[in-house]
Design a protein around this motif. Structure first.
Motif, short mmCIF file in Angstrom:
data_model
loop_
_atom_site.label_atom_id
_atom_site.label_comp_id
_atom_site.label_asym_id
_atom_site.label_seq_id
_atom_site.Cartn_x
_atom_site.Cartn_y
_atom_site.Cartn_z
N LEU A 119 -4.21 -0.12 -4.87
CA LEU A 119 -3.17 0.28 -5.82
C LEU A 119 -2.59 1.62 -5.38
O LEU A 119 -3.33 2.50 -4.93
N VAL A 120 -1.30 1.76 -5.55
CA VAL A 120 -0.63 2.97 -5.03
C VAL A 120 0.24 3.57 -6.13
O VAL A 120 0.94 2.83 -6.84
N HIS A 121 0.19 4.88 -6.32
CA HIS A 121 1.16 5.52 -7.20
C HIS A 121 1.83 6.69 -6.50
O HIS A 121 1.46 7.07 -5.38
N GLU A 122 2.79 7.29 -7.20
CA GLU A 122 3.70 8.22 -6.52
C GLU A 122 3.08 9.57 -6.17
O GLU A 122 3.59 10.26 -5.29
N VAL A 123 1.97 9.95 -6.84
CA VAL A 123 1.47 11.32 -6.65
C VAL A 123 0.67 11.47 -5.36
O VAL A 123 0.80 12.46 -4.65
N THR A 124 -0.14 10.47 -5.07
CA THR A 124 -1.09 10.64 -3.95
C THR A 124 -0.69 9.84 -2.71
O THR A 124 -1.48 9.73 -1.78
N SER A 125 0.52 9.29 -2.72
CA SER A 125 0.89 8.46 -1.56
C SER A 125 1.93 9.05 -0.61
O SER A 125 1.98 8.62 0.55
N PRO A 126 2.79 10.00 -1.01
CA PRO A 126 3.87 10.38 -0.08
C PRO A 126 3.37 10.86 1.28
O PRO A 126 3.88 10.44 2.31
N GLN A 127 2.35 11.71 1.26
CA GLN A 127 1.84 12.25 2.52
C GLN A 127 1.18 11.15 3.35
O GLN A 127 1.17 11.21 4.58
N VAL A 138 -1.32 2.72 -13.45
CA VAL A 138 -1.83 1.90 -12.35
C VAL A 138 -3.13 1.15 -12.73
O VAL A 138 -3.32 0.00 -12.35
N HIS A 139 -3.95 1.77 -13.56
CA HIS A 139 -5.22 1.14 -13.93
C HIS A 139 -5.08 0.17 -15.11
O HIS A 139 -6.04 -0.48 -15.50
N VAL A 140 -3.91 0.12 -15.66
CA VAL A 140 -3.66 -0.88 -16.70
C VAL A 140 -3.02 -2.10 -16.06
O VAL A 140 -3.37 -3.24 -16.37
N ILE A 141 -2.13 -1.87 -15.11
CA ILE A 141 -1.38 -3.01 -14.57
C ILE A 141 -2.20 -3.89 -13.62
O ILE A 141 -1.99 -5.10 -13.57
N GLY A 142 -3.13 -3.28 -12.88
CA GLY A 142 -3.93 -4.07 -11.93
C GLY A 142 -4.68 -5.19 -12.65
O GLY A 142 -4.54 -6.38 -12.33
#
Ligand code: IPM
Ligand code: SF4
Length: 783
Positions: free
Chosen positions: A37-45, A120-124
């Motif tokens: 699962l991916v969200h916007e805060v920890t993925s750009p880098q 993210v932890h609700v949609i998965g």
């Protein structure tokens, strides 16, 4: 699946064992990851790293992305696109960057106009993306939530996100087995949140360090999946890597008809259920740590301090720090009470509340909203409550609640009915507390500044937060509501018919419709493509990992236990899309008394510690809390390359090594005090990694230390471990082919289709011209 080994295994052992791609003699394991699962805060880098190295996402069909932390929870009626919807520049940049990345790398994405968007932890789980027996990761510490399905689910840092995107594997090692058994029957008004708060109060925030917790016992078995998720969610607050519950009929019932689960009744479903049923700990399996809780000891619980372990029953009083065991605890307790604006001995029910927040990945699911609505129905929030927010965890939860008329119950009572997102759980979006405001919150962290600078958070269950809204103070829900049982017991076994007669939202849209919606929501030009020639400047990703051998420098002394990553780098600085530039924000709240005004008492504001390269902390559990890799990035940017402490939180520990930093756990009190004394005296300390020694400024040995072989090897040689893993391509593809045969339902289905035929991947790991940290040609690659 491999036949069970002879030695009895726990649930964790079974899931872990089934995902081993490669194992080294020193216990370093390459673990296959089924769900990312991916969200916007920890993925750009992470995406930037892939791009710079010319790498692709190995399994887009096993990857699902959404925006949740930064998004405003105001009405989306006028939404055109995310860029015009988000006012705050950095938040907008992070969300837009994610949209660009999912387009570039061909990843399924639920954007703001998609009903399936949410935390993210609700949609998965809601999508059936999370399945029993899977390995699930996300650049987010509350990935532990998904363990409720019998998945091995844990949070990772951004470097590991990049590793999983590129290789679908993670380098890890075995965790300890811990069992928390809760037996008996929960009293009326007591819910799963009380169970987990009580458990954390018992084991402490470092109690689960290095372990995976299996929750079991008659109470856990009687709970719905959603209630189990609330419990597993907060395993991380107990310091554990993950929490798990063995799958059972309640789990299978929940998964029926979920869009990404095997189709109910099909041969694949039956095969899957047969496998899932084998995922139980063997009767004589051994646990390293065993904890027993009697349900009758649990009563509605709230937190009083600034760590999730500071719990007290609602019938109690604010504790007196003078009664605490050690001087350190007394001092910490006094600081907490000052921060929280509380006086020892005050009955909790007399503590006046300003705001109420019902939401977050712990408690924003439909059952949470139903339980809170049952308390609120026909009542009004107290006149002193400035705001009371209900924030559904996803667009589908919101729809379902509206179909049942819950929104009306809440708005009639004076609550605000919001759109899905992380909201006031951590103020990265407009929902925040003002300084000194007190909040009754269903979230999971009560750290200083968590919900807004100087905000005061009390954690509790949804029914308790609802009660606080009605009473205007922390309140015992049992006094204002009647209960027939725990709000969550087996609630999911019989799906509740909706007020409008519609089916549960998860079943409302057929897979095809989902697919259409997903496509409609993709930013334009969503075909995957990777520009192999891009090298961005300023991100620090292409600079190469400096080798770590001997580090000599000033060491800053610290004494506090449980220094969390929110304290190391607060939420407002997580909005960067770079790895650099965070040094000036390190320890922000402690370091500055007002913006730009240094607090002269804080160690890093005093000479010679302004130029510290090392931190020596005598308090345990350094780096607990969130998975933000921004914490090591901030330390690194400040100039600190090594921290010495009695123990570290797992995710922070891993993240630091990925950035070429050395974390040294020293358990011996004498040893760490010897090093601490050098730091206090302002003398230099030397860390000799090859010889594993810590020395004073004159070269005299203060103590030795342990470090895992593989980590040492990577540090000393400045190795990029993604490059190393990619060398194991044959093993990874063999493993994938075996998984396709044995657990075919794990290959993307529905709108997450695996591309290619006959088990062959369309997306092949590309040969690596250049790693994200250096040139592969000049780096040793074997390990
Ligand atoms: C932003 C993310 C890194 C963080 C986490 O890992 O937990 C957040 O979700 C939180 O709750 O603090
Ligand atoms: S803990 Fe809060 S901020 Fe973190 S993922 Fe959950 S809802 Fe979002």
């Amino acid at each position: 699946m491999p036949a069970a080994e002879k030695a009895p295994q726990t649930l964790y052992d079974k899931v872990f064992q089934a995902h081993i791609v490669d194992e080294k003699l020193d216990g370093t394991i390459l673990l296959y990851i089924d769900r990312h699962l991916v969200h916007e805060v920890t993925s750009p880098q992470a995406f930037e790293g892939l791009e710079v190295a010319g790498r692709k996402v190995r399994r887009p069909d096993c990857t699902l992305a959404t925006t949740d932390h930064n998004v405003p929870t105001t009405s989306r009626k006028a939404l055109k696109d995310i860029a015009s919807f988000i006012q705050e520049d950095d938040s907008r940049t992070q969300c837009v960057t994610l949209e660009e990345n999912v387009k570039k790398f061909g990843i399924t994405y639920f954007g703001l106009s998609d009903k399936r968007q949410g935390i993210v932890h609700v949609i998965g789980p809601e999508q059936g993306f999370t399945l029993p027996g899977t390995t699930v990761v996300c650049g987010d510490s509350h990935t532990s939530t998904h363990g409720a399905f019998g998945a091995l689910a844990f949070g990772i840092g951004t470097s590991e996100v990049e590793h999983v995107l590129a290789t679908q594997c993670l380098i890890t090692k075995r965790s300890k087995n811990m069992r928390i058994q809760v037996d008996g029957e929960l009293a009326p008004g007591v819910s799963s949140k009380d169970v987990v708060l009580h458990a954390i109060g018992k084991i402490g925030t470092a109690g689960g360090t290095g372990a995976v917790i299996e929750f079991c016992g008659s109470v856990i078995r009687s709970l719905s999946i959603e209630a189990r998720m609330s419990i597993c969610n907060m395993s991380i607050e107990g310091g554990a890597r993950a929490g798990m519950v063995a799958p059972d009929d309640i789990t299978f019932e929940y998964l029926k008809g979920k869009p990404l689960a095997p189709k109910y009744g099909s041969e694949e479903w039956n095969r899957a259920v047969a496998y899932w049923k084998s995922l139980r700990s063997d009767p004589d399996a051994k646990y390293d740590i065993d904890v027993f809780i009697d349900a009758k000891d649990i009563i509605p619980t709230v937190t009083w301090g600034t760590s999730p372990e500071d719990v007290v029953p609602i019938t109690g009083v604010v504790p007196d720090p003078d009664t605490f065991a050690t001087e350190g605890k007394k001092a910490a307790g006094r600081r907490m009470l000052e921060y929280m604006g509380l006086v020892p001995g005050t009955p909790l029910e007399e503590v006046v509340v300003d705001k109420v927040f019902i939401g977050s990945c712990t408690n924003s699911r439909i059952e949470d909203l139903r339980a809170a609505a049952a308390v609120v129905k026909g009542k009004r929030i107290a006149s002193n409550i400035k705001r009371a927010l209900i924030v559904p965890g996803s667009g589908l939860v919101k729809d379902q609640a509206e179909a049942e008329g819950l929104d009306k119950v809440f708005t009639d009572a004076g609550f605000e009915w919001r759109e899905a997102g992380c909201s006031m759980c951590l103020g990265m979006n407009p929902d925040i507390l003002a300084p000194k405001e007190r909040c009754a919150s269903t979230s999971n962290r009560n750290f200083e500044g968590r919900q807004g600078a100087q905000g005061r958070t009390h954690l509790m269950s949804p029914v308790m937060a609802a009660a606080a809204a009605i009473v205007g103070k922390l309140a015992d829900v049992r006094k204002i509501s009647q209960f027939n049982g725990s709000p969550h017991i087996e609630a999911s076994v019989e799906p509740t018919p909706t007020a409008s007669g519609k089916a549960h939202p998860d079943e409302r849209i057929e897979s095809d419709d989902h697919e259409k919606e997903a496509l409609a929501d993709q930013p334009e030009d969503s075909s995957p493509q990777v520009n192999t020639s891009v090298t961005r400047s300023g991100g620090g990703v292409s600079a190469g990992l400096p080798k770590f051998t001997v580090l000599k420098g000033i060491a800053a002394p610290m004494e506090k236990a449980n220094i969390d990553t929110d304290a190391i780098i607060p939420k407002q600085f997580l909005k960067t899309i770079k790895r650099t530039g965070l040094g000036s924000a390190l320890f922000y709240e402690m370091r500055y008394s007002a913006p730009g005004v240094e607090n002269p008492d804080f160690v890093l504001n005093r000479e010679p510690f302004r130029s510290a390269k090392i931190i020596v902390c005598t308090g345990a559990n350094f780096g607990c809390g969130s998975s933000r890799e921004h914490a090591p990035w901030a330390l690194n940017d400040f100039g600190v390359k090594s921290v010495i402490a009695p123990s570290f939180a797992d995710i922070f520990f891993n993240n630091s090594f990925k950035n070429g930093m050395l974390m040294i756990p020293i358990q011996s009190k004498e040893d760490i005090e010897r090093v601490h004394a050098e730091a206090v005296a302002g003398r230099e300390v030397e860390i000799d990694l090859p010889n594993q020694l810590i020395k004073d400024a004159d070269g005299n040995t203060l103590c030795s230390f342990d470090v895992e072989e593989f980590r040492k090897h990577c540090l000393v040689n400045g190795l990029d471990d993604i490059g190393l893993t990619m060398q194991l391509e044959d093993k990874i593809s063999d493993f994938e082919q075996k998984m396709s045969r044995e657990t075919p339902w794990l290959d993307g289905s529905g709108y997450l289709k695996r591309k290619g035929v006959g088990g062959k991947l369309a997306v092949k790991a590309a040969p690596v011209p250049k790693t994200n940290r250096g040139d592969v040609k000049t780096e040793p690659l074997e390990w």
